[in-house]
Design a protein around this motif. Structure first.
Motif, PDB file in Angstrom:
ATOM      1  N   GLY A   1       6.629  13.684  -3.347  1.00  0.00           N
ATOM      2  CA  GLY A   1       7.500  12.522  -3.441  1.00  0.00           C
ATOM      3  C   GLY A   1       6.661  11.278  -3.645  1.00  0.00           C
ATOM      4  N   LEU A   2       7.203  10.309  -4.368  1.00  0.00           N
ATOM      5  CA  LEU A   2       6.437   9.089  -4.639  1.00  0.00           C
ATOM      6  C   LEU A   2       7.261   7.873  -4.302  1.00  0.00           C
ATOM      7  N   MET A   3       6.818   7.105  -3.330  1.00  0.00           N
ATOM      8  CA  MET A   3       7.507   5.860  -3.029  1.00  0.00           C
ATOM      9  C   MET A   3       6.699   4.707  -3.621  1.00  0.00           C
ATOM     10  N   SER A   4       7.358   3.918  -4.465  1.00  0.00           N
ATOM     11  CA  SER A   4       6.676   2.789  -5.096  1.00  0.00           C
ATOM     12  C   SER A   4       7.296   1.474  -4.637  1.00  0.00           C
ATOM     13  N   VAL A   5       6.445   0.486  -4.471  1.00  0.00           N
ATOM     14  CA  VAL A   5       6.924  -0.847  -4.085  1.00  0.00           C
ATOM     15  C   VAL A   5       6.274  -1.880  -4.998  1.00  0.00           C
ATOM     16  N   THR A   6       6.972  -2.960  -5.252  1.00  0.00           N
ATOM     17  CA  THR A   6       6.416  -4.017  -6.101  1.00  0.00           C
ATOM     18  C   THR A   6       6.625  -5.373  -5.440  1.00  0.00           C
ATOM     19  N   ARG A   7       5.782  -6.301  -5.850  1.00  0.00           N
ATOM     20  CA  ARG A   7       5.992  -7.694  -5.443  1.00  0.00           C
ATOM     21  C   ARG A   7       5.276  -8.598  -6.434  1.00  0.00           C
ATOM     22  N   ASP A   8       6.009  -9.613  -6.871  1.00  0.00           N
ATOM     23  CA  ASP A   8       5.447 -10.576  -7.796  1.00  0.00           C
ATOM     24  C   ASP A   8       4.763 -11.649  -6.955  1.00  0.00           C
ATOM     25  N   CYS A   9       3.427 -11.622  -6.890  1.00  0.00           N
ATOM     26  CA  CYS A   9       2.723 -12.597  -6.051  1.00  0.00           C
ATOM     27  C   CYS A   9       1.262 -12.714  -6.507  1.00  0.00           C
ATOM     28  N   SER A  10       0.522 -13.576  -5.842  1.00  0.00           N
ATOM     29  CA  SER A  10      -0.880 -13.781  -6.209  1.00  0.00           C
ATOM     30  C   SER A  10      -1.722 -12.597  -5.733  1.00  0.00           C
ATOM     31  N   ASP A  11      -2.938 -12.481  -6.295  1.00  0.00           N
ATOM     32  CA  ASP A  11      -3.872 -11.411  -5.904  1.00  0.00           C
ATOM     33  C   ASP A  11      -4.112 -11.418  -4.407  1.00  0.00           C
ATOM     34  N   GLN A  12      -4.354 -12.612  -3.900  1.00  0.00           N
ATOM     35  CA  GLN A  12      -4.697 -12.777  -2.490  1.00  0.00           C
ATOM     36  C   GLN A  12      -3.562 -12.307  -1.581  1.00  0.00           C
ATOM     37  N   GLU A  13      -2.344 -12.764  -1.925  1.00  0.00           N
ATOM     38  CA  GLU A  13      -1.160 -12.417  -1.150  1.00  0.00           C
ATOM     39  C   GLU A  13      -0.954 -10.888  -1.168  1.00  0.00           C
ATOM     40  N   TRP A  14      -1.129 -10.308  -2.342  1.00  0.00           N
ATOM     41  CA  TRP A  14      -0.945  -8.860  -2.538  1.00  0.00           C
ATOM     42  C   TRP A  14      -1.945  -8.076  -1.682  1.00  0.00           C
ATOM     43  N   HIS A  15      -3.165  -8.530  -1.693  1.00  0.00           N
ATOM     44  CA  HIS A  15      -4.232  -7.884  -0.950  1.00  0.00           C
ATOM     45  C   HIS A  15      -3.919  -7.896   0.550  1.00  0.00           C
ATOM     46  N   LEU A  16      -3.509  -9.064   1.054  1.00  0.00           N
ATOM     47  CA  LEU A  16      -3.208  -9.194   2.490  1.00  0.00           C
ATOM     48  C   LEU A  16      -1.983  -8.359   2.883  1.00  0.00           C
ATOM     49  N   LEU A  17      -0.979  -8.401   2.003  1.00  0.00           N
ATOM     50  CA  LEU A  17       0.251  -7.659   2.294  1.00  0.00           C
ATOM     51  C   LEU A  17      -0.041  -6.158   2.380  1.00  0.00           C
ATOM     52  N   LYS A  18      -0.810  -5.658   1.424  1.00  0.00           N
ATOM     53  CA  LYS A  18      -1.140  -4.221   1.405  1.00  0.00           C
ATOM     54  C   LYS A  18      -1.799  -3.820   2.720  1.00  0.00           C
ATOM     55  N   LYS A  19      -2.776  -4.611   3.104  1.00  0.00           N
ATOM     56  CA  LYS A  19      -3.522  -4.324   4.320  1.00  0.00           C
ATOM     57  C   LYS A  19      -2.587  -4.276   5.533  1.00  0.00           C
ATOM     58  N   LYS A  20      -1.631  -5.207   5.553  1.00  0.00           N
ATOM     59  CA  LYS A  20      -0.742  -5.335   6.699  1.00  0.00           C
ATOM     60  C   LYS A  20       0.261  -4.185   6.791  1.00  0.00           C
ATOM     61  N   VAL A  21       0.793  -3.736   5.653  1.00  0.00           N
ATOM     62  CA  VAL A  21       1.937  -2.816   5.720  1.00  0.00           C
ATOM     63  C   VAL A  21       1.621  -1.376   5.308  1.00  0.00           C
ATOM     64  N   ILE A  22       0.377  -1.110   4.923  1.00  0.00           N
ATOM     65  CA  ILE A  22       0.081   0.197   4.329  1.00  0.00           C
ATOM     66  C   ILE A  22       0.420   1.361   5.281  1.00  0.00           C
ATOM     67  N   GLY A  23       0.145   1.191   6.566  1.00  0.00           N
ATOM     68  CA  GLY A  23       0.443   2.249   7.533  1.00  0.00           C
ATOM     69  C   GLY A  23       1.948   2.504   7.635  1.00  0.00           C
ATOM     70  N   ASN A  24       2.711   1.410   7.734  1.00  0.00           N
ATOM     71  CA  ASN A  24       4.170   1.543   7.812  1.00  0.00           C
ATOM     72  C   ASN A  24       4.747   2.135   6.529  1.00  0.00           C
ATOM     73  N   LEU A  25       4.108   1.798   5.429  1.00  0.00           N
ATOM     74  CA  LEU A  25       4.567   2.325   4.143  1.00  0.00           C
ATOM     75  C   LEU A  25       4.359   3.848   4.082  1.00  0.00           C
ATOM     76  N   GLN A  26       3.259   4.307   4.651  1.00  0.00           N
ATOM     77  CA  GLN A  26       2.996   5.755   4.726  1.00  0.00           C
ATOM     78  C   GLN A  26       4.083   6.446   5.543  1.00  0.00           C
ATOM     79  N   VAL A  27       4.455   5.817   6.669  1.00  0.00           N
ATOM     80  CA  VAL A  27       5.486   6.401   7.536  1.00  0.00           C
ATOM     81  C   VAL A  27       6.840   6.411   6.808  1.00  0.00           C
ATOM     82  N   ALA A  28       7.153   5.282   6.139  1.00  0.00           N
ATOM     83  CA  ALA A  28       8.427   5.183   5.429  1.00  0.00           C
ATOM     84  C   ALA A  28       8.497   6.212   4.293  1.00  0.00           C
ATOM     85  N   ALA A  29       7.376   6.396   3.596  1.00  0.00           N
ATOM     86  CA  ALA A  29       7.368   7.296   2.434  1.00  0.00           C
ATOM     87  C   ALA A  29       7.631   8.737   2.853  1.00  0.00           C
ATOM     88  N   VAL A  30       6.986   9.184   3.930  1.00  0.00           N
ATOM     89  CA  VAL A  30       7.170  10.578   4.340  1.00  0.00           C
ATOM     90  C   VAL A  30       8.579  10.772   4.925  1.00  0.00           C
TER      91      VAL A  30
END
Lengths: 268, 233
Positions: B120-149
């Motif tokens: 299964g593949l869960m994809s997410v998008t956000r239109d934002c700056s590089d910096q914002e994207w980088h910080l967001l990924k770091k913050k939510v990546i664990g929760n995203l793993q839980v949500a995806a499974v």
């Protein structure tokens, strides 16, 4: 230095992948005596066909000197199947935040026994671990369950990287044993390993950097073919039956040495 | 992270779409989508909360057949940032028109592998700056793993033959630890009782939650009691 090879970039690194499989054959069949399948001097199993990620350590000559294979525990992995004995019939852990690490090994023939040099067993062991933990951490992974042998376990304990626990039991794999260790992918552990081994800065190579290191290494190794040439020259000198033959053979060698030296100068 | 528990929602057509909305809301993304290759039928099944005109365009052009976020993303074990995808003709076919439909090419695909070769593949998008994207990924990546499974397992078990295969199998340790939690013990207590580290307790709990399709430990306990795996505390 570390390159992570997975199904997305594997076709660019087919030589390195083969070299890694050959290293695995030397370690798991020859040294540890595990019952593994070898094809063309390469150790491969079905998990290698399931698009795993490999954390690969390259030395300065572009040789593969350490490696580890990573798979998700939500899908097919070794503890669910081949290593089920370790878990004594219990079902394995399953979480998108736990990865399984297998086939973790370093090249003890190429690496030295010293402790802090970048070409030492303990440095490369630590570097592979740092690479794996940082790759996992950035993927949202919190822990790894690693199937290792007792020697690797000891090396890890001595490198500031002791597992925080073990699951199941140690099983007989032939000449050597296997056990499953738990390791957190935390910054604390990463910092501890880095401090212990003296690893500073980014350990990861980009695809382009890894390719150029590997190519440069290959070029260097091609030059070592000249030592065959040297052997030939020396044979000619030794086998010379007349003074003239001997002088000619010596001249040939001198000329070749000069030519090769000037080429190296140009390269430098 | 507070996500709606998919298994608690009646099996209506929009529960997966609602879950994706919830993922966007709580993890700060613009859009989310999910796709799977059904291991039995081989068909690609998907859900998305993109604008309807983009979904129409995507479906009409059959872009799911070439979409690299799906076909390349499935080969990775780690989340794939779309900037890692090569700008192939297939990538261009999917993404050249996307901005006109309000879809950013800044995204991330989380691949989930199931035990039966299902992916299964869960994809997410956000239109934002590089910096914002980088910080967001770091913050939510664990929760995203839980949500995806969670999403993947629920989609799989909405398919009858797969549901039969996916009955949770807990280890003795996982049951034991859930039982102690049900009886009100803390993770530290349980570690002491079982003479294991509290992190080991956490690892078993995390695994038990995943197997039971639960997003929280209380949910996992409720489900384990319901299945007769542990006794009520």
């Amino acid at each position: 230095m570390i390159i992570v090879i997975d199904a997305l970039n594997r076709d660019r690194f087919s030589d390195l992948v083969k070299e890694m499989f050959r290293l695995r054959a030397r370690v798991f069949r020859d040294r540890l005596g595990w019952d593994v399948t070898i094809t063309d001097e390469m150790e491969m199993d079905i998990y290698d066909s399931l698009d795993p990620a490999y954390v690969v350590s390259l030395d300065q000559d572009g040789h593969v000197v350490g490696c580890m294979r990573l798979l998700q525990t939500t899908g097919p992995h070794m503890l669910a199947d081949v290593f089920a004995d370790i878990l004594e019939g219990e079902p394995p852990l399953r979480s998108s935040q736990i990865w399984e690490a297998t086939r973790f090994c370093v090249d003890t023939e190429r690496l030295s026994r010293g402790s802090r040099a970048t070409n030492s067993i303990s440095y490369v062991t630590s570097e592979v671990m740092v690479g794996a933990f940082e790759y996992g951490r950035d993927a949202g992974v919190l822990d790894a369950v690693a199937v290792i042998d007792p020697v690797m376990n000891r090396v890890m304990i001595r490198s500031g990287n002791a597992p925080y626990d073990y699951i199941g039991k140690t099983v007989d794999m032939g000449k050597a044993h296997a056990l499953a260790a738990l390791l957190d992918c935390s910054n604390e552990r990463i910092d501890r390993i880095r401090t212990h081994a003296g690893i500073d800065g980014d350990v990861f190579l980009s695809d382009a950097e890894a390719l150029s290191l590997s190519e440069r290494g290959k070029a260097l190794r091609t030059e070592s073919v000249k030592s065959d040439l040297e052997i030939y020259c020396d044979e000619q000198i030794a086998n010379a039956t007349t003074a003239k033959e001997r002088v000619d053979a010596l001249r040939l060698k001198a000329t070749l040495v000069e030519k090769i030296r000037s080429r190296t100068d140009v390269d430098a | 992270m507070k996500l709606i528990d998919l298994s608690k929602i009646p099996h209506s057509d929009d529960r997966f779409a609602r879950f994706l909305d919830d993922v966007c809301q709580s993890l700060e993304f613009d859009h989310a989508s999910y796709a799977t290759f059904n291991p039995i039928s081989g068909a690609i099944q998907g859900f998305a909360n993109y604008r309807t005109d983009w979904i129409m365009h995507y479906t009409r052009k059959g872009l799911h057949r070439i979409d690299p976020t799906i076909h390349i993303g499935r080969k990775s074990i780690a989340p794939v940032d779309w900037n890692r995808l090569e700008r192939t003709p297939h990538f261009q076919s999917v993404f050249n028109d996307a901005p006109a439909f309000g879809v950013a090419a800044r995204g991330l695909t989380v691949p989930v592998r199931g035990p039966y070769g299902d992916v299964g593949l869960m994809s997410v998008t956000r239109d934002c700056s590089d910096q914002e994207w980088h910080l967001l990924k770091k913050k939510v990546i664990g929760n995203l793993q839980v949500a995806a499974v969670h999403m993947h397992d629920n989609v799989m078990s909405s398919d009858l033959p797969m549901a039969a295969l996916n009955l949770p199998v807990l280890s003795t340790r996982e049951r034991e630890i859930l039982q102690w939690v049900a009886e009100g013990k803390t993770q530290q207590d349980i570690g002491d009782i079982l003479a294991i580290s509290h992190r080991t307790v956490e690892v078993h709990l995390r695994s038990a939650r995943t197997k039971l399709g639960a997003l929280s430990t209380p949910q996992a306990i409720g489900r384990a009691v319901g299945l007769g795996m542990i006794k009520p505390g």
